[in-house]
Design an enzyme around this catalytic site. Structure first.
Site, PDB file in Angstrom:
ATOM      1  N   HIS A   1       6.218  30.381  18.515  1.00 22.89           N
ATOM      2  CA  HIS A   1       7.279  31.273  17.600  1.00 22.89           C
ATOM      3  C   HIS A   1       7.025  31.066  16.184  1.00 22.89           C
ATOM      4  O   HIS A   1       7.543  30.353  15.613  1.00 22.89           O
ATOM      5  CB  HIS A   1       8.569  30.755  18.114  1.00 22.89           C
ATOM      6  CG  HIS A   1       9.729  31.752  17.847  1.00 22.89           C
ATOM      7  ND1 HIS A   1       9.469  32.945  16.767  1.00 22.89           N
ATOM      8  CD2 HIS A   1      11.008  31.646  17.914  1.00 22.89           C
ATOM      9  CE1 HIS A   1      10.742  33.306  16.600  1.00 22.89           C
ATOM     10  NE2 HIS A   1      11.579  32.767  17.479  1.00 22.89           N
TER      11      HIS A   1
ATOM     12  N   LYS B   1       6.532  50.205  34.514  1.00 21.16           N
ATOM     13  CA  LYS B   1       5.792  51.355  35.496  1.00 21.16           C
ATOM     14  C   LYS B   1       4.625  50.629  35.899  1.00 21.16           C
ATOM     15  O   LYS B   1       3.653  51.476  36.248  1.00 21.16           O
ATOM     16  CB  LYS B   1       5.814  52.618  35.089  1.00 21.16           C
ATOM     17  CG  LYS B   1       7.345  53.388  34.911  1.00 21.16           C
ATOM     18  CD  LYS B   1       6.871  54.749  34.222  1.00 21.16           C
ATOM     19  CE  LYS B   1       8.293  55.393  33.847  1.00 21.16           C
ATOM     20  NZ  LYS B   1       8.136  56.770  33.199  1.00 21.16           N
TER      21      LYS B   1
ATOM     22  N   ARG C   1      18.850  36.850  16.353  1.00 19.18           N
ATOM     23  CA  ARG C   1      18.518  36.532  14.948  1.00 19.18           C
ATOM     24  C   ARG C   1      16.946  37.127  14.822  1.00 19.18           C
ATOM     25  O   ARG C   1      16.694  37.656  13.884  1.00 19.18           O
ATOM     26  CB  ARG C   1      18.236  34.792  14.539  1.00 19.18           C
ATOM     27  CG  ARG C   1      19.421  34.469  14.471  1.00 19.18           C
ATOM     28  CD  ARG C   1      19.566  32.929  14.488  1.00 19.18           C
ATOM     29  NE  ARG C   1      19.788  32.774  16.184  1.00 19.18           N
ATOM     30  CZ  ARG C   1      20.943  33.021  16.739  1.00 19.18           C
ATOM     31  NH1 ARG C   1      21.998  32.866  16.030  1.00 19.18           N
ATOM     32  NH2 ARG C   1      21.067  33.186  18.016  1.00 19.18           N
ATOM     33  N   THR C   2      16.014  36.781  15.623  1.00 16.37           N
ATOM     34  CA  THR C   2      14.751  37.253  15.294  1.00 16.37           C
ATOM     35  C   THR C   2      14.457  38.499  15.209  1.00 16.37           C
ATOM     36  O   THR C   2      13.994  39.157  14.367  1.00 16.37           O
ATOM     37  CB  THR C   2      13.710  36.713  16.336  1.00 16.37           C
ATOM     38  OG1 THR C   2      13.962  35.022  16.639  1.00 16.37           O
ATOM     39  CG2 THR C   2      12.289  36.709  16.120  1.00 16.37           C
TER      40      THR C   2
ATOM     41  N   ARG D   1       8.313  40.305  20.887  1.00 16.07           N
ATOM     42  CA  ARG D   1       8.569  39.090  21.716  1.00 16.07           C
ATOM     43  C   ARG D   1       8.398  39.481  23.253  1.00 16.07           C
ATOM     44  O   ARG D   1       9.032  40.518  23.753  1.00 16.07           O
ATOM     45  CB  ARG D   1      10.168  38.707  21.479  1.00 16.07           C
ATOM     46  CG  ARG D   1      10.672  37.632  22.309  1.00 16.07           C
ATOM     47  CD  ARG D   1      12.006  37.212  22.283  1.00 16.07           C
ATOM     48  NE  ARG D   1      12.006  36.381  21.065  1.00 16.07           N
ATOM     49  CZ  ARG D   1      13.057  35.670  20.570  1.00 16.07           C
ATOM     50  NH1 ARG D   1      14.117  35.640  21.259  1.00 16.07           N
ATOM     51  NH2 ARG D   1      12.852  34.807  19.601  1.00 16.07           N
TER      52      ARG D   1
HETATM   53  C1  NCD Z   1      14.747  30.456  19.863  1.00 12.97           C
HETATM   54  C2  NCD Z   1      13.832  31.128  20.744  1.00 12.97           C
HETATM   55  O1  NCD Z   1      13.815  32.296  21.012  1.00 12.97           O
HETATM   56  O2  NCD Z   1      12.725  30.505  20.968  1.00 12.97           O
HETATM   57  N1  NCD Z   1      15.520  31.182  19.325  1.00 12.97           N
HETATM   58  C3  NCD Z   1      15.416  31.836  18.098  1.00 12.97           C
HETATM   59  O3  NCD Z   1      14.248  32.561  17.978  1.00 12.97           O
HETATM   60  N2  NCD Z   1      15.801  31.545  16.892  1.00 12.97           N
HETATM   61  C4  NCD Z   1      15.101  29.209  20.576  1.00 12.97           C
HETATM   62  C5  NCD Z   1      16.105  29.318  21.819  1.00 12.97           C
HETATM   63  O4  NCD Z   1      16.147  30.359  22.248  1.00 12.97           O
HETATM   64  O5  NCD Z   1      16.598  28.246  22.004  1.00 12.97           O
END
Ligand code: NCD
Length: 334
Positions: free
Chosen positions: A136, A87, A58-59, A108
């Site tokens: 997040h 590397k 999703r993100t 991320r």
């Molecule tokens: C979450 C995350 O990556 O922190 N997912 C997300 O971004 N919607 C929660 C998770 O992975 O459980």
């Protein structure tokens, strides 16, 4: 009020309530574009580098979709093994180089504070898409947008609600950022339901209590789920030292139709950042709730596009120019 233009978005701690209201307001103004009633090409020619060094569905995809909905180009890097980080290149050097190719970067990474460290080398805004167990922020903003939207159905706002956060509150970064965000609002009762070993870190509990919120900590669902919102989370197995250790905590707080009928209110809104762990041994949010209208999880995921569009518009300084760059939608939309 915070000046968004050119700013990194790294932590909820950088926002006050006015800044959050502005983000939610701009997100609201993105609905016609996300719903494809109109197009907006205000970011035509701009480049997003989407750097995801940890799994994501999703993100990552909603960051890309959001940028493209505003007319920009998206370049994707998935997995550290395909980049020179493997590397031994530092995050600082990587940022120096990639920011020269970009107008904005979403990132991320599995390590706490890695995205902030990367941002020190970046000449363009960096948006944190999750840094290990830390934060997040864009998820918390879309969660808050969802709480606001869902509470409107019952004539309520964000202030004065009861919310349950349930599951792996220790390693779950979404509940850390969401708690910080809730601390900007008034008179919220936060119930933290988790196995003792996976309870919310003390510093987050302090942020909630210092905001004047009532905090209840428990390892039992019975009598504790009578809330306006229940926010369920996954056991974050990738942050445990072994799979066996993570297995010990699975399945204790499964939310299903029976639990909902027994312990929740008639209209408790069910949220989850997703992915839900649907394996039988975990089954943290049962599919038998899929036909319950209060299950907001897919509306919540959809809201991620709006909030990320808003953050791009604000950090790139085009939030007041959207309507000047509209076009009609020319294709079939069902
Ligand atoms: C979450 C995350 O990556 O922190 N997912 C997300 O971004 N919607 C929660 C998770 O992975 O459980």
């Amino acid at each position: 009020m915070m000046n968004f233009q050119g700013s990194h978005i790294l932590s909820i701690s950088q926002f006050d309530r006015d800044a959050v209201s502005r983000i939610l307001q701009v997100a609201q103004s993105m609905i016609p574009y996300a719903a494809r009633q109109k197009r907006c090409h205000v970011l035509e020619g701009a480049i997003l580098n989407n750097l995801f060094f940890e799994p994501s569905t999703r993100t990552r995809i909603s960051f890309g979709t959001a940028f493209q909905l505003l007319g920009g180009f998206v370049q994707e890097t998935v997995g550290a093994e395909t980049s020179s980080l493997s590397k031994g290149e530092s995050l600082f050097d990587t940022a120096k180089v990639i920011s020269g190719y970009s107008d904005v970067i979403a990132m991320r990474h599995p390590e706490i504070n890695s995205v902030a460290q990367f941002a020190t080398g970046s000449s363009v805004p960096v948006i944190n898409g999750g840094d290990g167990a830390n934060e997040h922020p864009t998820q918390a903003l879309l969660d808050l947008f969802t709480i606001q939207a869902e509470m409107t159905r019952f004539g309520k706002g964000i202030d004065n609600i009861n919310i349950v956060l349930m599951g792996d509150l220790k390693h779950g970064r979404t509940v850390h950022s969401l708690s910080k965000l809730l601390s900007l609002y008034n008179n919220i009762h936060v119930t933290l339901v988790a196995p003792k070993a996976l309870q919310m870190p003390d510093y987050i509990v302090d942020i909630l209590t210092n905001a004047g919120h009532k905090v209840t900590m428990t390892d039992s669902m019975a009598g504790n789920l009578q809330s306006d919102v229940i926010y369920q989370t996954r056991i974050q197995q990738e942050r445990f030292s072994s799979l066996e250790e993570a297995d010990r905590y699975r399945g204790h707080f499964s939310l299903n139709k029976e639990v909902y009928q027994q312990y929740c209110k008639d209209h408790t809104v069910i949220m989850h950042p997703l992915p839900r762990d649907s394996r039988p041994e975990a089954n943290e949010l049962d599919v038998d709730l899929n036909d319950n209208h209060n299950l907001a999880i897919f509306r919540q995921a959809q809201n991620g596009v709006l909030v990320r569009m808003a953050l791009f518009a604000l950090t790139l300084g085009v939030d007041e120019k959207l309507t000047q760059y509209e076009k009609p939608v020319t294709w079939y939309r069902g």
